[in-house]
Write a protein that holds these residues in place. Sequence first.
Motif, PDB file in Angstrom:
ATOM      1  N   VAL A  67      68.957  62.641  19.271  1.00 14.61           N
ATOM      2  CA  VAL A  67      68.195  61.429  18.968  1.00 14.61           C
ATOM      3  C   VAL A  67      66.993  61.311  19.887  1.00 14.61           C
ATOM      4  O   VAL A  67      65.905  60.923  19.458  1.00 14.61           O
ATOM      5  CB  VAL A  67      69.091  60.169  19.063  1.00 14.61           C
ATOM      6  CG1 VAL A  67      69.523  59.898  20.505  1.00 14.61           C
ATOM      7  CG2 VAL A  67      68.356  58.939  18.527  1.00 14.61           C
ATOM      8  N   ASP A  72      64.440  63.826  18.634  1.00 12.84           N
ATOM      9  CA  ASP A  72      63.796  63.343  17.401  1.00 12.84           C
ATOM     10  C   ASP A  72      62.749  62.271  17.692  1.00 12.84           C
ATOM     11  O   ASP A  72      61.804  62.088  16.920  1.00 12.84           O
ATOM     12  CB  ASP A  72      64.849  62.783  16.436  1.00 12.84           C
ATOM     13  CG  ASP A  72      65.773  63.861  15.880  1.00 12.84           C
ATOM     14  OD1 ASP A  72      65.412  65.054  15.989  1.00 12.84           O
ATOM     15  OD2 ASP A  72      66.851  63.516  15.367  1.00 12.84           O
ATOM     16  N   LEU A  73      62.906  61.562  18.806  1.00 15.33           N
ATOM     17  CA  LEU A  73      61.959  60.501  19.169  1.00 15.33           C
ATOM     18  C   LEU A  73      60.788  61.031  19.997  1.00 15.33           C
ATOM     19  O   LEU A  73      59.953  60.258  20.461  1.00 15.33           O
ATOM     20  CB  LEU A  73      62.686  59.394  19.942  1.00 15.33           C
ATOM     21  CG  LEU A  73      63.662  58.554  19.106  1.00 15.33           C
ATOM     22  CD1 LEU A  73      64.538  57.697  20.010  1.00 15.33           C
ATOM     23  CD2 LEU A  73      62.902  57.672  18.115  1.00 15.33           C
ATOM     24  N   TYR A  82      71.201  56.362  17.995  1.00 15.79           N
ATOM     25  CA  TYR A  82      69.953  56.146  17.253  1.00 15.79           C
ATOM     26  C   TYR A  82      69.666  54.657  17.046  1.00 15.79           C
ATOM     27  O   TYR A  82      68.554  54.185  17.287  1.00 15.79           O
ATOM     28  CB  TYR A  82      70.004  56.852  15.898  1.00 15.79           C
ATOM     29  CG  TYR A  82      68.711  56.726  15.131  1.00 15.79           C
ATOM     30  CD1 TYR A  82      67.657  57.585  15.391  1.00 15.79           C
ATOM     31  CD2 TYR A  82      68.529  55.716  14.172  1.00 15.79           C
ATOM     32  CE1 TYR A  82      66.456  57.462  14.717  1.00 15.79           C
ATOM     33  CE2 TYR A  82      67.334  55.577  13.505  1.00 15.79           C
ATOM     34  CZ  TYR A  82      66.305  56.460  13.776  1.00 15.79           C
ATOM     35  OH  TYR A  82      65.100  56.323  13.117  1.00 15.79           O
ATOM     36  N   CYS A  83      70.682  53.905  16.619  1.00 17.42           N
ATOM     37  CA  CYS A  83      70.454  52.492  16.323  1.00 17.42           C
ATOM     38  C   CYS A  83      70.110  51.695  17.586  1.00 17.42           C
ATOM     39  O   CYS A  83      69.444  50.657  17.513  1.00 17.42           O
ATOM     40  CB  CYS A  83      71.666  51.882  15.622  1.00 17.42           C
ATOM     41  SG  CYS A  83      73.182  51.921  16.602  1.00 17.42           S
ATOM     42  N   ALA A  91      66.252  54.001  19.070  1.00 14.87           N
ATOM     43  CA  ALA A  91      65.053  54.139  18.237  1.00 14.87           C
ATOM     44  C   ALA A  91      64.169  52.892  18.215  1.00 14.87           C
ATOM     45  O   ALA A  91      62.962  52.983  18.473  1.00 14.87           O
ATOM     46  CB  ALA A  91      65.447  54.556  16.822  1.00 14.87           C
ATOM     47  N   GLU A 108      60.397  52.673  20.004  1.00 18.71           N
ATOM     48  CA  GLU A 108      59.259  52.300  19.148  1.00 18.71           C
ATOM     49  C   GLU A 108      58.508  51.116  19.741  1.00 18.71           C
ATOM     50  O   GLU A 108      57.271  51.090  19.768  1.00 18.71           O
ATOM     51  CB  GLU A 108      59.768  51.964  17.740  1.00 18.71           C
ATOM     52  CG  GLU A 108      58.664  51.621  16.753  1.00 18.71           C
ATOM     53  CD  GLU A 108      59.208  51.278  15.376  1.00 18.71           C
ATOM     54  OE1 GLU A 108      58.411  50.797  14.537  1.00 18.71           O
ATOM     55  OE2 GLU A 108      60.415  51.488  15.132  1.00 18.71           O
TER      56      GLU A 108
END
Length: 389
Positions: free
Chosen positions: A124, A127-128, A151-152, A155, A159
């Motif tokens: 994760v 991916d970020l 992820y939850c 992310a 952001e």
Amino acid sequence: MILVRKNSSLLLGFLAGTSKISILLPPTNLLTPPRLFTTKANDPSPKTPFIVKYLIDSLGLSSSEADKCSKFLTHVKSPSKPDSVIEFFRKNGFTDADIKRIICCNSKVVCAKIDSTLKPKFEVMGDLGFSDTQITKLITANPLTLNYLSYCNVAPRIEFYNTIIDSKDDIIKAIARDICLLTCSLEKTIKPNIAFLRECQFSNERISSLLIHSRRVISRPLNTLKSIAKRVDELGVPRESGMFYYGFLSLCRLNSDLFDAKIKLLISLGFSESEVLSLFLKHPLILCLSGKNLRYKVDFFVKEVGCKLSYVSCHPFLLSLSLTKRLIPRNYVMELIMKKGFLKKKIDIVNFASMPERKFLEKYIVSFQKRMPELPDVYLSASAGIFLY
């Protein structure tokens, strides 16, 4: 010594261009088999638990470290699971020292499942947009972050932080310093706090600095931040002033009792209430210095330099300078130059103490070296706490 090496390298650049027992025992005891008298120290020690021995042999933990970590790992009887975890970390760029730190801080990780638990946490972050090196830095700096890298959870935070902090490296620094940036509510705490700081006229750059460098500021309850801002208002610092930010930061680092104690300390050292207020208004972070630090510096300026306290209150940044690395050695050299008659008049300490090191060397060490060849050595020795004259 770091300073001495630094100064030395700069100087080189310029110069180049430490039997009674039987009486005490009843006769019946004399017939007791000797083995009953063996001391506790000679008794065979209980068998060392597997996981304790494993942590000592595999990662070099001390006995006390291994004992502490084993409290949550008593069920581990085989090396297969911890072996796989350690190998996973090694493959992802962690050194044995890194792994040791992680396990000492978060020992349950040796029981983690590789495919369903550890890999997704690394994926994760990748991916970020975070590199393997950045992920390693984050987890090594604060191993507890491993518990929150889903992820939850991550992310939406990354952001949001991307809108404030310019680089991924700085985001890593912020989270490593304050894990609450991953644990407290983004919607109920982080975002409202950021919005309030903008109401206080903090620029994006300063909010970013608070996130990166200040632990437990952004993650505090909103009412706490409002109370701190109100107290800075009451001290007379306008919100449109650049000093409001530093006053706010100072009170974030000091609770009310500590703040009041620092005020009382400065008054006990001879400052008037108006001078203490002047100190705070001009350099709010001065109050974050330890009481011992403040005492030593005030004593130095009054007794060694001959300054009045009103002079110090007008130039409070002087109290933020290192006593042993800058103030004492520079003042010592300047007094020596004066005694030698190299200067026509005494230079105020505020002028030479505020100079960058290179400029000080150029103006007062190298320029007088022809008349006093030993001056570089005198300055370097003074920086190390050795005074030759």
